[in-house]
Enzyme design. Structure first.
Site, mmCIF file in Angstrom:
data_model
loop_
_atom_site.group_PDB
_atom_site.id
_atom_site.type_symbol
_atom_site.label_atom_id
_atom_site.label_comp_id
_atom_site.label_asym_id
_atom_site.label_seq_id
_atom_site.Cartn_x
_atom_site.Cartn_y
_atom_site.Cartn_z
ATOM 1 N N LYS A 79 39.713 43.016 39.094
ATOM 2 C CA LYS A 79 38.829 41.882 39.402
ATOM 3 C C LYS A 79 37.388 42.371 39.475
ATOM 4 O O LYS A 79 37.134 43.461 40.016
ATOM 5 C CB LYS A 79 39.292 41.328 40.749
ATOM 6 C CG LYS A 79 38.658 40.066 41.253
ATOM 7 C CD LYS A 79 39.408 39.619 42.518
ATOM 8 C CE LYS A 79 38.888 38.297 43.046
ATOM 9 N NZ LYS A 79 39.709 37.795 44.181
ATOM 10 N N SER A 132 44.129 34.734 47.709
ATOM 11 C CA SER A 132 43.590 34.908 46.360
ATOM 12 C C SER A 132 44.353 35.883 45.474
ATOM 13 O O SER A 132 44.075 35.968 44.279
ATOM 14 C CB SER A 132 42.120 35.331 46.429
ATOM 15 O OG SER A 132 41.315 34.225 46.796
ATOM 16 N N SER A 171 41.369 33.360 43.958
ATOM 17 C CA SER A 171 40.220 33.728 43.180
ATOM 18 C C SER A 171 40.456 34.878 42.211
ATOM 19 O O SER A 171 39.595 35.166 41.380
ATOM 20 C CB SER A 171 39.063 34.085 44.119
ATOM 21 O OG SER A 171 39.373 35.243 44.895
#
Lengths: 476, 67
Positions: A80, A180, A156
């Site tokens: 990420k 997330s 996310s």
């Protein structure tokens, strides 16, 4: 011919060690998949082809020289884009952070994975500043769900989930403040591990809510989550909340199966608030595991609410300077939540923090009689991209806020959770396996057993591109 | 717009300004919607009676608590 983009980390590392395939060939296969599919999935914002191939060559030279290879030798992974990667600005999904100087070093978790032989192939798309459960991103566009590219991956850790489910990376790194890792894992049919708070170092990652932030892996097998966890776990003085000792490895535990593990299903809050098909699938899984006992996380809805309030206020405090200077450069969805968070009364937050102690004490009591608690991970299957509301029990609810209804109470008190993809027809449905602090091993053992008994199923998914799949990607 | 929403908007404008943060007209609907959700969430917390001795847990070690 073997499709290396659909194999597990364990299988790839074994094949590289045995000389059945070179690390370079594995990385090249994944880079080819990225070239073919990233334009649609919008999983990666940065592709590190040169770096990845250089590291693959180093692994291949080790083998040629007769050196013993580490456990993740030649396994491609994604991170990420809130993880520091040497030479790249740490975007954290934002426009504003693009003006930061490039990171001088990789984050400790990336360093530890590469020390274990894994190979970082790129940085992935995410919800801006990790604030949101959908893949919406005003700057980079939404990551798309490989099971149906018209649908969200969840957020996310959106790009990481798209990359792993789409066969662009063997596993990936996400972060989980309120769900997330678990929400995108559930929507994309993946295993995801949110470890105990403090189990993995968060140094070198862009923060959100310090007392709720966790980092962890998403993968297509439970064993791959365990391999990644073992490679990353251990003390790090650069994160003041990181555990001071290295936990026992979890990989050797997986073979023990379900023996002796007392599993309960979560009732109350966890038997409500979700779509009937999701709750029914979770119930079937519980039946197959023989989890007839029910336990209740008392006042779980208030725990979720407390996490919600703390997140708004802590997030607003973190971003206060950026809001003052560059409000117009935020994703509007994130900006408006942060501005609202900046004006909430202090007493609300303190009461939420006091409630947290009470709720932790209550939840820990549940583990006196049971070892793992099974609960739904998400209230519905992946919504369509851009869908703002959905109807549950006749009530219209906001998608973005409601998707964390089951995950937030658990991260609120730092318990370890494995998200497991159920072997159901149609779009993926995930369950949470919740354990006592420090007992990742138990959640992982149940996850692995569910996989071997056919209760859980993951794998790569690749569905036709959506007609509006126009996306932006930056390359290094 | 109802009276309550108008009152909330006035509150938002004053509070955000007092905080030195920007509030442009195009931000207001989103901030208002988030304030309404936050108030609903906070009510669930504030309505729950805790003992006076309940310590806050802003930073905690769940492993320590489990011992």
């Amino acid at each position: 011919m073997t499709d290396w983009t659909s194999r597990s980390a364990g299988a790839i590392a074994a094949a590289v060690k045995a000389g059945e395939i070179t690390a370079r060939s594995v990385v090249e296969a994944h880079l080819a998949a990225v070239a073919a599919r990233n334009g649609t999935l919008n999983a990666f914002t940065d592709i590190l082809a040169e770096r990845a191939l250089a590291r693959a060559d180093a692994i291949d030279r080790m083998r040629a020289g007769g050196a013993p290879l580490p456990p993740l030798a030649g396994v491609p992974f994604a991170a990420k884009n809130l993880y520091d990667i040497a030479g790249l600005a740490t975007h954290a999904g934002s426009r504003i952070n693009r003006d930061l100087p490039p990171a001088e070093a990789d984050s400790p978790l990336i360093q530890r994975l590469e020390a274990a032989g894994a190979i970082l192939i790129g940085a992935t798309n995410m919800t801006e500043y990790a604030y949101g459960f959908t893949s919406d991103n005003a700057h980079d566009g939404p990551a798309r769900n490989p099971h149906d590219t018209a649908r969200t991956t969840g957020g996310s850790s959106s790009g990481t989930a798209a990359a792993v489910a789409g066969g662009l990376a063997t596993f990936g790194l996400g972060s989980d403040t309120n769900g997330s890792i678990r929400v995108p894992a559930a929507f994309c049919g993946l295993f995801g591990l949110k470890p105990t708070y403090g189990a993995l170092s968060r140094a070198g990652s862009f923060p959100f809510v310090s007392s709720l932030d966790h980092l962890g892996p998403l993968a297509r097998t439970a064993a791959d989550c365990a391999l990644a966890f073992d490679a990353m776990a251990g003390p790090d003085t650069a994160d003041p909340m990181c555990a001071r000792s290295k936990p026992a490895p979890v990989v050797p535990e997986l073979a023990k199966g379900l023996a002796g593990i007392r599993i309960a299903r979560a009732a109350g809050h966890y038997a409500q608030n979700g779509m009937p098909d999701v709750l029914a699938a979770v119930s079937v899984a519980a039946d197959r595991l023989g989890a007839t006992d029910e336990v209740v996380f008392p006042e779980a809805h208030r725990a979720r609410a407390a996490a919600f309030v703390i997140t708004m206020v802590e997030g607003a405090a973190l971003h206060r300077g950026r809001l003052k200077a560059r409000a117009a450069d935020f994703d509007p969805e994130v900006r408006d939540r942060l501005i609202a968070g900046a004006i909430l009364p202090g007493a609300w937050v303190m009461q939420a923090q006091r409630f947290r102690r009470w709720f932790l004490d209550q939840a820990l009591g549940l583990f006196a009689t049971h070892d793992v608690i099974l609960a739904p991970a998400v209230p519905c299957v992946a919504p369509k991209i851009g869908e703002r509301t959905f109807v549950l029990d006749g009530v219209e609810l906001p998608v973005r806020a409601h998707l964390g209804v089951y995950t937030q109470p658990i991260s609120f008190i730092g318990l370890p959770v494995m998200t497991v993809p159920l072997a159901t027809a149609g779009l993926p449905i995930g369950v949470q396996l919740i354990a006592a602090p420090g007992r990742e091993d138990l959640a992982l053992r149940v996850a692995a057993a569910m996989e071997s008994e056919g209760i859980a199923r993951s794998g790569t998914a690749w569905i036709k591109p959506a007609s509006d799949g126009i996306v932006k990607t930056r390359k290094n | 717009m109802g009276t309550e929403a108008a009152d909330d908007l006035a509150l938002i404008r004053r509070a955000v300004e007092a905080e030195g943060l920007p509030i442009l007209p195009e931000y207001e609907a989103g901030v208002l919607a988030n304030l309404v959700i936050a108030r609903r969430m906070a009510a669930l917390v504030l309505d729950f009676e805790l003992p006076d001795a309940a310590e806050p847990a802003p930073v905690f070690d769940p492993r320590e608590a489990a011992r």
